[in-house]
Design a protein around this motif. Structure first.
Motif, PDB file in Angstrom:
ATOM      1  N   ILE A 232       0.830  -1.072  -0.092  1.00 55.16           N
ATOM      2  CA  ILE A 232      -0.022  -0.037  -0.179  1.00 55.16           C
ATOM      3  C   ILE A 232       0.870   1.251   0.045  1.00 55.16           C
ATOM      4  CG2 ILE A 232      -1.606   1.242   1.295  1.00 55.16           C
ATOM      5  CD1 ILE A 232      -2.576  -1.247   2.557  1.00 55.16           C
ATOM      6  N   GLY A 233       1.754   1.084   0.902  1.00 53.66           N
ATOM      7  CA  GLY A 233       2.869   2.402   0.942  1.00 53.66           C
ATOM      8  C   GLY A 233       1.937   3.471   1.591  1.00 53.66           C
ATOM      9  N   PRO A 234       2.656   4.540   2.021  1.00 56.79           N
ATOM     10  CA  PRO A 234       2.364   5.825   2.773  1.00 56.79           C
ATOM     11  C   PRO A 234       1.258   6.447   1.847  1.00 56.79           C
ATOM     12  CG  PRO A 234       4.902   5.974   2.669  1.00 56.79           C
ATOM     13  CD  PRO A 234       4.177   4.804   1.658  1.00 56.79           C
ATOM     14  N   GLY A 235      -0.077   6.629   2.375  1.00 62.65           N
ATOM     15  CA  GLY A 235      -1.229   7.073   1.708  1.00 62.65           C
ATOM     16  C   GLY A 235      -1.576   6.574   0.601  1.00 62.65           C
ATOM     17  N   GLY A 236      -1.224   5.145   0.175  1.00 59.69           N
ATOM     18  CA  GLY A 236      -1.617   4.198  -1.001  1.00 59.69           C
ATOM     19  C   GLY A 236      -0.679   4.820  -2.234  1.00 59.69           C
ATOM     20  N   GLU A 237       0.282   5.294  -1.978  1.00 63.85           N
ATOM     21  CA  GLU A 237       1.066   5.891  -3.116  1.00 63.85           C
ATOM     22  C   GLU A 237       1.637   4.671  -3.880  1.00 63.85           C
ATOM     23  OE1 GLU A 237       3.923   8.661  -2.162  1.00 63.85           O
ATOM     24  OE2 GLU A 237       2.678  10.093  -1.246  1.00 63.85           O
ATOM     25  N   ASN A 238       2.179   3.756  -3.156  1.00 60.89           N
ATOM     26  CA  ASN A 238       2.774   2.533  -3.782  1.00 60.89           C
ATOM     27  C   ASN A 238       1.908   1.933  -4.424  1.00 60.89           C
ATOM     28  OD1 ASN A 238       5.433   1.121  -4.227  1.00 60.89           O
ATOM     29  ND2 ASN A 238       4.361  -0.422  -2.854  1.00 60.89           N
ATOM     30  N   LEU A 239       0.676   1.546  -3.979  1.00 63.12           N
ATOM     31  CA  LEU A 239      -0.459   0.681  -4.607  1.00 63.12           C
ATOM     32  C   LEU A 239      -0.770   1.208  -5.909  1.00 63.12           C
ATOM     33  CD1 LEU A 239      -2.299  -1.755  -4.396  1.00 63.12           C
ATOM     34  CD2 LEU A 239      -3.830  -0.038  -3.229  1.00 63.12           C
ATOM     35  N   GLN A 240      -0.934   2.651  -5.861  1.00 61.35           N
ATOM     36  CA  GLN A 240      -1.211   3.514  -7.112  1.00 61.35           C
ATOM     37  C   GLN A 240      -0.354   2.977  -8.160  1.00 61.35           C
ATOM     38  OE1 GLN A 240      -4.331   4.794  -7.377  1.00 61.35           O
ATOM     39  NE2 GLN A 240      -3.900   5.274  -9.621  1.00 61.35           N
ATOM     40  N   LYS A 241       1.030   3.302  -7.969  1.00 58.43           N
ATOM     41  CA  LYS A 241       2.062   2.903  -8.796  1.00 58.43           C
ATOM     42  C   LYS A 241       1.849   1.309  -9.254  1.00 58.43           C
ATOM     43  CE  LYS A 241       5.219   6.253  -6.994  1.00 58.43           C
ATOM     44  NZ  LYS A 241       6.625   6.576  -6.470  1.00 58.43           N
ATOM     45  N   VAL A 242       1.714   0.516  -8.563  1.00 61.16           N
ATOM     46  CA  VAL A 242       1.692  -0.878  -8.698  1.00 61.16           C
ATOM     47  C   VAL A 242       0.581  -1.217  -9.726  1.00 61.16           C
ATOM     48  CG1 VAL A 242       1.453  -3.257  -7.911  1.00 61.16           C
ATOM     49  CG2 VAL A 242       3.000  -1.671  -6.832  1.00 61.16           C
ATOM     50  N   VAL A 243      -0.589  -0.639  -9.381  1.00 65.05           N
ATOM     51  CA  VAL A 243      -1.825  -1.084 -10.352  1.00 65.05           C
ATOM     52  C   VAL A 243      -1.453  -0.459 -11.633  1.00 65.05           C
ATOM     53  CG1 VAL A 243      -4.170  -0.240 -10.719  1.00 65.05           C
ATOM     54  CG2 VAL A 243      -3.411  -0.670  -8.194  1.00 65.05           C
ATOM     55  N   GLY A 244      -1.096   0.509 -12.122  1.00 65.27           N
ATOM     56  CA  GLY A 244      -0.624   1.071 -13.370  1.00 65.27           C
ATOM     57  C   GLY A 244      -1.678   1.581 -14.117  1.00 65.27           C
ATOM     58  N   LEU A 245      -2.914   1.795 -13.474  1.00 64.72           N
ATOM     59  CA  LEU A 245      -4.109   2.427 -14.322  1.00 64.72           C
ATOM     60  C   LEU A 245      -4.328   4.068 -13.341  1.00 64.72           C
ATOM     61  CD1 LEU A 245      -6.406  -0.456 -14.494  1.00 64.72           C
ATOM     62  CD2 LEU A 245      -4.965   0.355 -16.446  1.00 64.72           C
TER      63      LEU A 245
END
Length: 1161
Positions: A232-245
């Motif tokens: 997930i990462g801080p504030g969901g930043e990492n998850l947003q990058k992994v999703v790619g959309l």
């Protein structure tokens, strides 16, 4: 008072939230408002109380609120829940329009409500509510007529896709088709979805439902739980990058406690997200790992450290994350997350911390909090020393405001034990030096303990090394506190008690009372024993401490009072033994003086009547909590009877009454004098009664208000005072002005005591320094008295009398400066006059030989000062006179004569003893023996003096005298002289021998601190004199041996052998040059007188055998001087026959060792 009618259903609007509206109305109107209760007879009537204009304001406010509230209305419409979507419209737009146009509020229950699901509430202005209800009913009627239903089966897992985020899917279908879609709640297992609306629109709505259900998909990605937060990462930043959309409608759910991630959303988006998440998880698992370490929970806080310092340090050094479970989780597992190679390193550091803490111990020390500051030291200096020495030990003192005695220690086991020992030792030392004892000493004798300029108390403090805390001069307390080590404190207390004994003729008696009764006799808070002490002036009762149980109770004070107190204490003990009980009653503190009575008469009468004893609180306690409690002690029936009588008295005192008494106006001023002394006294003695004197001139009516019995007693006391005032006379006694200050006493104590004792007033004339000087310094001042007219109109002149002139010059008229006025009853004035005359100092001479004056004065005047303080009078010691002069009151002068006569007897006895101890024995003992008699550092002569208790005077060596004087008792001096003569005889029979031993070996012969030399002297019973460091050069190598002939020979042989061995070793080691032992070398090193060299050449010399054999050549040799064969008077064979010579010639002297011998008597 007025009433206003408001229907009960509107009362809640008048009260408001938490009574806010009602409070505001009261504040604005300024009157009281009483809202009726539901069960009142008239529930609609509101009562108003206050001024008329305020009531009008309150009525207006109430009616305004009522009118405003009455215009509003609330309507409840019952409409089936299934039709609510048609009334609200898509996204509630239709409902908002109804509320806005009509100014009302419409409340439709939520979809999944459990109660009143079919009720719609409409509230607002009446007209708006009516119109809104009409519209809602019309909408319901239209829907009821045109709606049809279709039921379809859709998989339960697809329902959430139909509903959409926050019901958006249902609202979208309703807006597009006007059809309501009803989906069963999640907890309902049904898969049936109901479509409700117009028949023509149901097909379109059905298609949209299937589209939504078929366009979404669900899948799962396996991922360990510990990895979720990293993904997930801080504030969901990492998850947003992994999703790619950048934008998507998929929902990613991280299931708590499960090692998987669920993805819901449009099919094409779900596929992309699933692929990206799985790739990230696989890559992360290859590079990172997580290990679990079981760590007992008590060590978790040490892993975290202060403010997370320890765990942050591990994170910085290893890059790993250490997750410590919270206390509420109850887990022991600590998780370490990070790169695979770094995790093991972090685990090792973690285990080091755990192992270290496992070796640590905790200890709580109980140290009284008053010692904490002393243990810490100024600025923490003392505790810092311990911490520096044992840095691994944590020492935690409680905060000062916690008032705790617990000191916490934590650290390695061995260091912890050492710190504990140090703190316990320091605590013991502080506690030993903080022993405290309180001693009660009569307030009048505090000045004797302090002494002149504080000299007495300073001396006690210095001698006992204690702190002595005196009560403030303005305080009524008589307690002196002594602090220090226990033995020192007890010594100081004894000295203080001794001073009081001397000053006040104090005695001590012991009463045997079983220890189990002590607490009961002391009473709660010491009330009982304090009352007994107050009843017997100057008496102090001391019970043994609980830590040292004993039956001995000490009673201390003036002799007569001690006897009474002892009897009272024994009576109390007997009552306690007879199954004593206690009861308490409450009475106002102002009633206590009346219940006690003057000098305790009322309390004593009740005790005699019932057999019970009353304990009242002290004056200091009356204003505090529990100051109104009176304790009754005695047998059961006596306590019950006394309680009944006392409660009746208290009840009578509480019945206030008012009476008047006639008092002649001329006496009113006397009641007001001395700050209303009489008024205050009457009020205190009679239950706090109030006295009101008239303000109108000439009025004689004095009003007394208070409890009935107290009023009667106060009136009787007023009349008694008036009678005293009417019977008062004023007499004058002539006392020379020079003695006024002495008669008055320190701070007026003497005069105050006389006034209190005889109920009189005494007035001294103003002090005039010139008049106070006597005209004749040698003349004793006269004392005379004169009686004048009294203070009342009926008082008659009593006549006058004048004392005779001591000089015999006839009657003399006293000066005004000498006249002292006494006012009071005639008989009391006469007694007070005599008491004053007894205080006039007199001067007497006491025979006291001048030879003892020095002992009486003492060192630096200490003795005479002590006597002066003890006797409280002046003592003058004239020079070269056989007497001393005493100046003081007659009573004190007589006491001083007795005390000084005792001292004189002591001094005469000491003189006689001194003469007996001064017997002298003079002995003639040659000076060369004095050193032996004195011994090393005077040990021999000191032992002799201690043995016979004599003094031995030995002349200084510079005087070249043989006389030794022994001083002491005759028998002991003669015995000591006999022993000295025996020593002399022994010394005369001794011989001495001089040995030549080179000074380089002397230190070895002497040994460390003379150990070897002392051993030799003890072994051979001889005295060996070694040359000193400052000895002349010709004597540096000379050693003298003294003692009996055989002992000296043996000692010499041993010394010579020892010297030879030492010289050999020194030569072998190169520490000594053999040439330095030759006579010519000796002569080169030191200049010797020509006479000594010539004498040495004339004497026979022979080198010792051992020296010849080992070193060769000729040394100083073994030379015998002044031997018998060298004496001319013994040179013939008749006096000294040959030994082994065979021809009658004297044989050569025997040679042995390496030295020179000189035998002599």
């Amino acid at each position: 008072q007025s009433e206003v009618t408001v229907p009960a259903e509107f009362h809640r609007h008048l009260i408001g939230k938490q009574g806010g509206v009602l409070k505001e109305i009261k504040l604005k109107s300024g009157c009281e408002i009483f809202i009726p209760r539901e069960n009142d007879a008239n529930p609609n009537s509101i009562r108003l109380i206050g001024p008329k204009e305020n009531i009008d304001k309150a009525r207006h406010e109430i009616l305004c609120i009522y009118d405003e509230v009455s215009k509003k209305a609330t309507e409840r419409l019952v409409i089936p829940k299934i039709y609510h979507p048609f009334i609200a419209g898509p996204y509630n737009r239709q409902l908002e329009k109804i509320m806005t146009e009509n100014g009302v509020r419409v409340n439709i229950p939520p979809v999944h409500a459990q109660h009143d699901v079919d009720i719609i509430r409409v509230s607002g202005e009446k007209d708006g509510v009516v119109n809104a209800c009409r519209i809602i009913r019309q909408l319901y009627q239209d829907a009821l007529e045109r709606c049809q239903t279709v039921n379809i089966e859709v998989s339960k897992s697809l329902h959430k896709f139909v509903i959409g985020p926050r019901g958006a899917g249902l609202q979208e279908i309703l807006e597009a088709t006007g059809v309501s879609v009803e989906v069963p709640p999640a907890e309902d297992p049904s898969e049936t979805i109901v479509l409700r609306g117009e028949g023509t629109k149901l097909g379109v709505a059905l298609t949209k439902v299937y589209e939504k259900a078929d366009s979404y998909a669900t899948c799962t990605v396996l991922a360990p739980t510990w990895m979720h937060r990293h993904l997930i990462g801080p504030g969901g930043e990492n998850l947003q990058k992994v999703v790619g959309l950048p934008t998507h409608k998929a929902q990613i759910n991280f299931l708590r406690g499960e090692d998987k991630i669920e993805i819901d959303g449009p099919k094409e988006q779900v596929v992309v997200i699933h692929k990206n998440l799985k790739a990230w998880v696989d890559d992360y698992v290859k590079r990172n790992t997580m290990v679990e370490v079981a760590v007992p929970r008590e060590f978790h806080r040490h892993i975290i450290g202060k403010s997370g310092g320890t765990v942050n340090k591990i994170r910085e050094t290893t890059g790993c994350t250490v997750r410590v479970p919270a206390d509420i989780d109850g887990e022991d597992v600590v998780r370490i997350e990070g790169e695979r190679d770094k995790v093991n390193l972090a685990r090792e550091e973690l285990m080091q911390i755990v192992n270290k803490q496992a070796n640590e111990r905790s200890k709580d020390l109980i140290i009284e909090h008053q010692f904490h500051r002393a243990l810490i030291g100024q600025g923490g200096a003392k505790i810092a020393e311990i911490r520096d020495k044992y840095p691994d030990v944590l020492i935690k003192f409680p905060n000062a405001d916690q008032n705790s005695d617990v000191v916490q220690l934590r650290g390695p086991r061995d260091q912890l034990a050492n710190v504990e020992k140090l703190l316990k030792k320091a605590h013991t030392d502080l506690r030993d030096s903080s022993y405290e004892e309180k001693v009660r000493i009569g307030k009048a004798y505090h000045k004797d303990i302090i002494g002149r300029k504080g000299q007495t108390i300073a001396k006690i403090r210095e001698e006992t090394n204690t702190r002595i805390i005196m009560p403030d001069s303005g305080s009524q307390s008589d307690v002196i506190t002594v602090i220090g080590k226990q033995k020192d404190v007890q010594k100081a207390v004894r000295q203080i008690n001794d001073i009081e004994k001397v000053a006040a003729n104090i005695v001590e008696e012991v009463v045997e009372i079983p220890a189990r009764l002590h607490q009961g006799l002391i009473g709660h808070g010491g009330k009982l024993i304090r009352q007994l002490q107050d009843q017997h002036s100057g008496v102090r009762v001391h019970f043994p401490p609980a830590s040292q149980p004993s039956d001995r109770v000490t009673v201390r004070g003036p002799k007569t009072e001690v006897k009474k107190a002892k009897a009272a204490l024994q009576q109390l003990a007997e009552e306690r033994l007879e199954d004593s009980q206690e009861a308490v009653i409450h009475a106002k503190p102002e009633f206590h003086p009346f219940l006690i009575g003057r000098q305790g008469q009322n309390a004593e009468q009740l005790r005699k009547a019932t057999g019970a004893r009353l304990v009242f609180p002290s004056l200091d306690e009356r204003g505090k909590e529990g100051g109104d409690i009176i304790t009754i002690i005695g047998r059961k029936e006596a306590v019950a009877k006394a309680k009944e009588m006392l409660e009746k008295q208290v009840k009578d005192l509480e019945n206030t009454t008012e009476e008047s008494v006639e008092v002649d106006p001329r006496w009113h001023k006397a009641f007001m004098e001395r700050r209303g002394f009489y008024i205050t006294q009457i009020s205190q003695d009679f239950g706090g009664v109030q006295l009101s004197f008239p303000r109108e001139p000439g009025s004689s009516r004095v009003v007394v208000k208070g409890p009935k019995d107290c009023v009667q007693g106060a009136i009787a006391r007023i009349r008694e005072i008036v009678d005293d005032l009417a019977a008062r006379v004023t007499i004058e006694v002539a006392i020379p002005a020079i003695h006024h200050r002495s008669v008055i006493g320190r701070s007026g104590d003497n005069v105050r005591d006389i006034c209190d004792q005889f109920d009189v007033s005494i007035k001294f004339p103003e002090f005039n320094r010139q008049q106070s000087q006597p005209s004749d310094a040698n003349a004793a001042p006269a004392a005379a008295e004169v009686t004048a007219n009294g203070g009342g109109e009926n008082a008659a002149a009593s006549g006058s009398e004048t004392s005779s002139n001591p000089e015999g010059s006839g009657d003399a008229t006293p000066s005004k400066a000498d006249l002292v006025s006494i006012s009071g009853r005639q008989e009391q004035c006469d007694k007070a006059r005599q008491a004053l005359l007894d205080l006039v100092p007199i001067e007497e001479q006491l025979d006291f030989p001048s030879e003892f004056h020095g002992q009486l004065i003492g060192r630096n005047g200490e003795g005479i000062r002590r006597l002066t303080n003890e006797l409280n009078m002046a003592i003058t010691i004239p020079s070269k006179a056989e007497h001393i002069v005493l100046n003081g009151t007659p009573k004190r002068v007589e006491a001083a004569k007795i005390r000084l006569q005792e001292r004189l007897n002591e001094l005469e006895a000491e003189k006689a003893d001194q003469e007996a101890r001064s017997f002298e024995c003079k002995l003639d003992i040659p000076a060369q023996y004095h050193r032996e008699i004195i011994g090393p550092k005077g040990a021999n002569v000191r032992a002799l003096q201690q043995k016979y208790e004599v003094r031995v005077n030995i002349p200084n060596p510079d005087k070249n005298s043989n006389e030794i004087v022994v001083i002491g008792y005759q028998d002991k001096a003669e015995a000591a002289a006999k022993e000295l003569m025996a020593i002399k005889d022994k010394l005369e029979n001794q011989v001495s021998a001089e040995l030549f031993i080179t000074h380089q070996v002397h230190p070895i012969i002497i040994g460390q601190r003379g150990k070897n030399l002392r051993s030799l002297m003890e072994k051979f019973d001889v005295a060996i004199d070694m040359p000193g460091r400052n000895a002349p050069s010709d004597a540096q190598n000379t050693v003298v041996v003294r003692g009996a002939q055989a002992d000296v020979d043996n000692a010499c042989d041993h010394l010579l052998d020892l010297a030879g061995e030492v010289i050999d070793r020194m030569i072998e080691r190169g520490e000594l040059d053999p040439r330095s032992l030759r006579p010519d070398a000796a002569s080169e090193q030191a200049e010797q007188p020509a006479q000594a060299q010539q004498q040495q050449q004339q004497q026979p010399q022979k080198q010792g055998k051992k020296q010849q054999q080992q070193h060769g050549g000729s040394g100083p040799g073994f030379v015998v001087r002044d031997a018998p064969w060298d004496q001319q008077q013994l040179a013939s064979s008749e006096h000294f026959p040959s030994i082994g010579g065979g021809n009658g010639d004297p044989a050569p002297p025997p040679v042995s060792g390496n030295g020179t011998a000189k035998p002599s008597a």
